[in-house]
Design a protein around this motif. Structure first.
Motif, mmCIF file in Angstrom:
data_model
loop_
_atom_site.group_PDB
_atom_site.id
_atom_site.type_symbol
_atom_site.label_atom_id
_atom_site.label_comp_id
_atom_site.label_asym_id
_atom_site.label_seq_id
_atom_site.Cartn_x
_atom_site.Cartn_y
_atom_site.Cartn_z
ATOM 1 N N LEU A 57 70.344 70.764 54.984
ATOM 2 C CA LEU A 57 69.201 70.944 55.887
ATOM 3 C C LEU A 57 68.039 70.021 55.514
ATOM 4 O O LEU A 57 67.351 69.502 56.395
ATOM 5 C CB LEU A 57 68.758 72.409 55.884
ATOM 6 C CG LEU A 57 69.731 73.373 56.557
ATOM 7 C CD1 LEU A 57 69.380 74.823 56.222
ATOM 8 C CD2 LEU A 57 69.742 73.156 58.068
ATOM 9 N N ILE A 58 67.821 69.820 54.227
ATOM 10 C CA ILE A 58 66.767 68.898 53.788
ATOM 11 C C ILE A 58 67.122 67.473 54.208
ATOM 12 O O ILE A 58 66.273 66.732 54.701
ATOM 13 C CB ILE A 58 66.554 68.983 52.260
ATOM 14 C CG1 ILE A 58 65.950 70.342 51.893
ATOM 15 C CG2 ILE A 58 65.655 67.846 51.769
ATOM 16 C CD1 ILE A 58 65.910 70.624 50.399
ATOM 17 N N GLU A 60 68.865 66.588 56.711
ATOM 18 C CA GLU A 60 68.679 66.466 58.153
ATOM 19 C C GLU A 60 67.225 66.169 58.514
ATOM 20 O O GLU A 60 66.930 65.741 59.625
ATOM 21 C CB GLU A 60 69.146 67.746 58.856
ATOM 22 C CG GLU A 60 70.660 67.885 58.865
ATOM 23 C CD GLU A 60 71.136 69.201 59.455
ATOM 24 O OE1 GLU A 60 70.315 69.985 59.991
ATOM 25 O OE2 GLU A 60 72.357 69.456 59.386
ATOM 26 N N GLN A 61 66.325 66.368 57.554
ATOM 27 C CA GLN A 61 64.910 66.046 57.763
ATOM 28 C C GLN A 61 64.595 64.612 57.331
ATOM 29 O O GLN A 61 63.437 64.206 57.306
ATOM 30 C CB GLN A 61 64.020 67.034 56.996
ATOM 31 C CG GLN A 61 64.181 68.478 57.439
ATOM 32 C CD GLN A 61 63.923 68.645 58.914
ATOM 33 O OE1 GLN A 61 62.863 68.271 59.425
ATOM 34 N NE2 GLN A 61 64.880 69.211 59.631
ATOM 35 N N ARG A 129 72.740 80.011 56.903
ATOM 36 C CA ARG A 129 72.179 78.750 57.392
ATOM 37 C C ARG A 129 71.230 78.995 58.563
ATOM 38 O O ARG A 129 70.152 78.412 58.624
ATOM 39 C CB ARG A 129 73.296 77.792 57.795
ATOM 40 C CG ARG A 129 72.755 76.461 58.271
ATOM 41 C CD ARG A 129 73.869 75.548 58.806
ATOM 42 N NE ARG A 129 73.287 74.405 59.455
ATOM 43 C CZ ARG A 129 73.133 73.220 58.885
ATOM 44 N NH1 ARG A 129 73.538 73.024 57.658
ATOM 45 N NH2 ARG A 129 72.582 72.226 59.549
ATOM 46 N N GLU A 133 67.451 77.621 58.226
ATOM 47 C CA GLU A 133 67.254 76.354 58.933
ATOM 48 C C GLU A 133 65.848 76.198 59.506
ATOM 49 O O GLU A 133 65.198 75.169 59.266
ATOM 50 C CB GLU A 133 68.306 76.196 60.033
ATOM 51 C CG GLU A 133 68.220 74.863 60.755
ATOM 52 C CD GLU A 133 69.396 74.640 61.695
ATOM 53 O OE1 GLU A 133 69.605 73.473 62.071
ATOM 54 O OE2 GLU A 133 70.088 75.608 62.049
ATOM 55 N N PRO A 134 65.319 77.186 60.240
ATOM 56 C CA PRO A 134 63.963 76.989 60.770
ATOM 57 C C PRO A 134 62.906 76.887 59.672
ATOM 58 O O PRO A 134 61.903 76.189 59.838
ATOM 59 C CB PRO A 134 63.729 78.211 61.664
ATOM 60 C CG PRO A 134 64.794 79.187 61.337
ATOM 61 C CD PRO A 134 65.918 78.436 60.687
ATOM 62 N N VAL A 136 63.336 75.492 56.591
ATOM 63 C CA VAL A 136 63.415 74.149 56.006
ATOM 64 C C VAL A 136 62.839 73.122 56.979
ATOM 65 O O VAL A 136 62.097 72.225 56.575
ATOM 66 C CB VAL A 136 64.871 73.810 55.611
ATOM 67 C CG1 VAL A 136 64.996 72.347 55.200
ATOM 68 C CG2 VAL A 136 65.344 74.723 54.490
ATOM 69 N N GLU A 137 63.149 73.276 58.257
ATOM 70 C CA GLU A 137 62.607 72.345 59.258
ATOM 71 C C GLU A 137 61.087 72.384 59.273
ATOM 72 O O GLU A 137 60.439 71.340 59.321
ATOM 73 C CB GLU A 137 63.154 72.684 60.639
ATOM 74 C CG GLU A 137 64.598 72.297 60.836
ATOM 75 C CD GLU A 137 65.158 72.735 62.178
ATOM 76 O OE1 GLU A 137 64.443 73.404 62.969
ATOM 77 O OE2 GLU A 137 66.326 72.410 62.448
ATOM 78 N N GLU A 138 60.524 73.568 59.223
ATOM 79 C CA GLU A 138 59.056 73.679 59.240
ATOM 80 C C GLU A 138 58.446 73.210 57.927
ATOM 81 O O GLU A 138 57.404 72.555 57.914
ATOM 82 C CB GLU A 138 58.639 75.122 59.526
ATOM 83 C CG GLU A 138 57.145 75.269 59.725
ATOM 84 C CD GLU A 138 56.731 76.678 60.120
ATOM 85 O OE1 GLU A 138 55.518 76.979 59.965
ATOM 86 O OE2 GLU A 138 57.564 77.471 60.563
ATOM 87 N N GLY A 141 59.047 69.356 57.962
ATOM 88 C CA GLY A 141 58.810 68.673 59.231
ATOM 89 C C GLY A 141 57.904 67.471 59.066
ATOM 90 O O GLY A 141 56.743 67.597 58.694
#
Length: 149
Positions: A57-58, A60-61, A129, A133-134, A136-138, A141
């Motif tokens: 997930l990281i 993916e950022q 996951r 996921e939200p 890690v995205e925040e 971001g």
């Protein structure tokens, strides 16, 4: 049922449901000039797929990850520590996860998922996951945005 009994039953239900909560808290990493996050392996987290999911997930950022055990790798300006716990209630579910990102000046970001008081909520179930996921995205971001051309 008398009106008073209905009122008492309704208040009891309301009080019971008010204790059923799932909280998600994110303090985003402000530094947008990060290229790599070193992830400290936590042997106390017994779910094998948690650490790889966090790293994926990281990444993916737009950031690179490197898992380490023991001493932090040289040149690692940012590192992540994590903990996570699962509970059983008809099925296993993520009950708590805490991700902390540190830089040279200390704590720079944090994301917490807490379903320990989510007893009656069915949305506590689902993949780990999908729960993190939200967060890690925040938290990240934009952190890797300047590193992508």
């Amino acid at each position: 049922m008398s009106p008073q009994a209905k009122l008492v039953a309704g208040l009891g239900l309301l009080l019971g449901l008010s204790g059923c909560s799932i909280t998600q808290t994110v303090e985003p990493v402000a530094d947008n000039d990060i290229e790599r996050i070193c992830v400290e392996h936590n042997p106390d987290v017994l779910m094998d797929g948690f650490e790889p999911a966090v790293c994926e997930l990281i990444e993916e950022q737009g950031l690179y990850t490197e898992v380490y055990r023991g001493e932090r790798p040289v040149g690692c300006s940012h590192f992540l520590e994590y903990t996570a716990n699962w509970r059983w209630d008809m099925a296993m579910y993520l009950s708590y996860a805490d991700l902390k990102v540190f830089g040279q000046d200390g704590l720079e970001g944090r994301a917490t998922y807490d379903a320990r008081n989510g007893g009656g909520r069915m949305d506590k179930f689902g993949s780990t996951r999908s729960k993190i996921e939200p967060l890690v995205e925040e938290m990240f971001g934009g952190a890797g945005v300047t590193n992508q051309d």
